[in-house]
Design an enzyme around this catalytic site. Structure first.
Site, mmCIF file in Angstrom:
data_model
loop_
_atom_site.group_PDB
_atom_site.id
_atom_site.type_symbol
_atom_site.label_atom_id
_atom_site.label_comp_id
_atom_site.label_asym_id
_atom_site.label_seq_id
_atom_site.Cartn_x
_atom_site.Cartn_y
_atom_site.Cartn_z
ATOM 1 N N HIS A 137 -2.411 56.469 -16.605
ATOM 2 C CA HIS A 137 -1.790 57.781 -16.832
ATOM 3 C C HIS A 137 -1.475 58.484 -15.517
ATOM 4 C CE1 HIS A 137 -5.207 60.690 -16.291
ATOM 5 N NE2 HIS A 137 -5.973 59.689 -16.672
ATOM 6 N N ASP A 147 -8.870 60.466 -10.627
ATOM 7 C CA ASP A 147 -8.429 60.460 -12.017
ATOM 8 C C ASP A 147 -7.113 61.192 -12.170
ATOM 9 O OD1 ASP A 147 -8.202 60.483 -14.738
ATOM 10 O OD2 ASP A 147 -9.990 61.682 -15.121
ATOM 11 N N GLU A 184 -2.296 62.162 -20.881
ATOM 12 C CA GLU A 184 -3.487 61.430 -21.343
ATOM 13 C C GLU A 184 -4.655 62.379 -21.516
ATOM 14 O OE1 GLU A 184 -7.371 59.300 -20.736
ATOM 15 O OE2 GLU A 184 -6.463 60.861 -19.537
ATOM 16 N N GLU A 185 -4.765 63.332 -20.575
ATOM 17 C CA GLU A 185 -5.941 64.227 -20.574
ATOM 18 C C GLU A 185 -5.980 65.134 -21.799
ATOM 19 O OE1 GLU A 185 -8.252 63.611 -18.746
ATOM 20 O OE2 GLU A 185 -7.666 63.033 -16.713
ATOM 21 N N ASP A 213 -7.488 53.444 -15.524
ATOM 22 C CA ASP A 213 -7.389 54.904 -15.459
ATOM 23 C C ASP A 213 -7.838 55.318 -14.061
ATOM 24 O OD1 ASP A 213 -7.895 57.667 -15.759
ATOM 25 O OD2 ASP A 213 -8.161 57.472 -17.910
ATOM 26 N N HIS A 297 -13.121 65.479 -13.096
ATOM 27 C CA HIS A 297 -12.415 66.600 -13.745
ATOM 28 C C HIS A 297 -12.685 67.966 -13.111
ATOM 29 C CE1 HIS A 297 -11.258 64.502 -17.804
ATOM 30 N NE2 HIS A 297 -10.805 63.884 -16.735
HETATM 31 ZN ZN LIG Z 1 -7.987 59.686 -16.456
#
Ligand SMILES: [Zn+2]
Length: 491
Positions: A137, A147, A184-185, A213, A297
């Site tokens: 993603h 990420d 995606e998130e 990912d 995140h």
């Molecule tokens: Zn991710």
């Protein structure tokens, strides 16, 4: 998510970081549940009941550990469960209400946005209508150095390497599709909508989906796969140099760290493999470096963190791209698909043993045992057939057709695990071996059976047993379907 011991990595953000995440239930665009979101296509309204059911009724906002401690420490009332203190790492006294009053200002924005998936296709020379998909993603909560950009960097490097090979005259036998997913998130929206839109094409033509990912979140190789791909994955890791030990291969360091092979399965709904495997029944792999990372995140997921902690020399990125790119090459170029269903059979046997221990004697796993036996004998025959066809010198049409017929059975077998009625957790999830179940269930396989076991504890005993037995039968029928497809016996 704060991992004790890795805290240095987070630096100042250790207790001040805020972990973003979606609170939406399920996967895909909530406005098009079960069908593709297309411009001009059918879409539910934002206020539709089915849409609001996907979101929590209580406003939800992530806070930092520092902030949570301040709030929780001020609460009185009945004592908090001991797990709260354990999880938080500081003493939580009560659950409230009060005596402190908290001002909570929440500005939610409900709007429809446009997302973009991006694809690069290398058309296969001999079998352009068979696809190997590599996906990652592109959207990130914050800077996203780990990420997803570590994965995106690896995907772009694979594109660069394939381009160099093509300049030297190489073309894959089957088509290779590089996919860069959006949103995606927010619940795998980009990939899910695309799979929904192309379900029949993918169902009849996709060989495998290879997901990465977060390619690098620290040291150590980790992989998850559907079991027919284990053997190929292991072989490939023997061909790639370990990024942290020049004398060793990825395989050597990977098995050393785990006392042997440790390939996890794909029951989670935490990345873009979910729609491919759990909705479309496409054999899948997901892999990464580093078990987890403390700045996940948060606003500390930056290039700076990567250079200082995640992968200072970027050699783990190189290894991740190596394993990923080589996996796709083998799947694209091998004359006979490198799928091992005997391994799948052994994994299923292992699951039945675990299940047997969980169940009381009134419930029979015999239907599963029988269908696994059928699959085992077919898988053995197919292995011999594959060996014979690989050695066979037949060129021209007869050889091509024989190999294609076997490859089709190998490709389609996984689809047999799909069931139109789906899982109790959500009907959209069709795969009866790998998929989500209620979080209180105790197994990471046979999600329908696991859920029935959990529910049966709250039902009258006969009723509970009947529902577990029914779920066992459903899985047994799915395994039999896989055996039938793989065996390819004429009707
Ligand atoms: Zn991710």
């Amino acid at each position: 998510m704060y991992t004790e011991g890795d805290a240095a990595g987070a630096g100042a953000g250790r207790r001040g970081g805020v972990e973003r995440g979606t609170v939406m239930r399920g996967v895909g665009d909530p406005l098009s549940p079960g069908w593709a979101a297309l411009e001009g296509g059918e879409a539910l309204g934002l206020d539709d009941e089915e849409v609001s059911a996907r979101f929590p009724k209580v406003p939800s906002l992530p806070v930092s550990a520092e902030c949570a401690e301040m709030i929780l420490a001020s609460l009185g009332g009945p004592p908090a469960p001991p797990e709260w203190t354990e999880t938080m790492g500081f003493k939580v006294r009560g659950v409230g209400p009060g005596p402190t009053a908290l001002n909570f200002t929440y500005q939610g924005e409900k709007k429809v946005a446009t997302i973009h998936n991006v694809f690069a296709v290398i058309r296969g020379l001999e079998e352009p209508d068979r696809y190997i998909l590599l996906g990652n993603h592109r959207d990130a909560w914050t800077y996203g150095a780990v990420d997803p950009n570590s994965g995106t960097a690896a995907l772009l490097d694979i594109a660069r390497r394939y381009a160099l090979m093509m300049q030297r005259g190489w073309n894959p036998r089957r088509s290779i599709i590089l996919c860069s997913w959006d949103a995606e998130e927010f619940g795998m929206i980009g990939s899910t909508e695309w799979v929904e839109q192309n379900l029949m094409t993918l169902g009849s033509k996709a060989i495998a989906y290879l997901n990465v990912d977060c390619a690098v979140q620290g040291p150590g190789f980790f992989a998850r796969a559907t079991p027919q791909l284990d053997e190929l994955l292991i072989e490939i890791t023997k061909k790639v140099k370990d990024p942290d030990n020049k004398e060793a291969t990825v395989y050597e360091m990977w098995t050393k760290a785990n006392d042997g092979i440790d390939i996890q399965r794909l029951s989670g709904i935490d990345s873009d493999y979910a729609p491919f495997l759990q909705y479309a029944g496409i054999p899948s792999v997901d892999m990464y470096y580093g078990k987890d990372f403390p700045v996940y995140h948060t606003a500390y997921d930056t290039y700076d963190w990567m250079v200082n902690h995640g992968d200072p020399f970027f050699q783990r990125h190189v290894a991740a791209a190596g394993v990923w790119g080589l996996l796709a090459l083998r799947l694209a170029d091998d004359l006979i698909l490198p799928f091992n269903y005997l391994n799948y059979t052994n994994q299923l046997r292992g699951y039945v043993d675990i299940l047997n221990n969980l169940l009381d004697g009134n419930i029979s796993v015999h239907p599963l045992t029988l269908s696994i036996q059928a699959l085992a004998s077919v898988a053995k025959e197919v292995e011999l057939e594959a060996e014979k066809l690989s050695a066979e010198q037949t060129t021209g049409e007869p050889g091509v057709l024989r190999r294609r017929a076997l490859n089709d059975r190998l490709m389609l077998a996984e689809r047999g695990f799909l069931d139109a009625d789906g899982l109790p957790y959500g009907q959209w999830f069709k795969h009866l071996v790998y998929g989500p179940s209620d979080y209180r269930s105790r197994t990471s396989f046979f999600p329908g059976i696991a859920e029935a076991i959990w529910r049966s504890a709250r039902m009258r005993s006969g009723e509970g047993q009947a529902s577990i037995q029914h779920e066992i039968w459903r899985v047994a029928r799915a395994i039999q379907r896989v055996a039938d497809v793989l065996g390819g016996r004429p009707l």
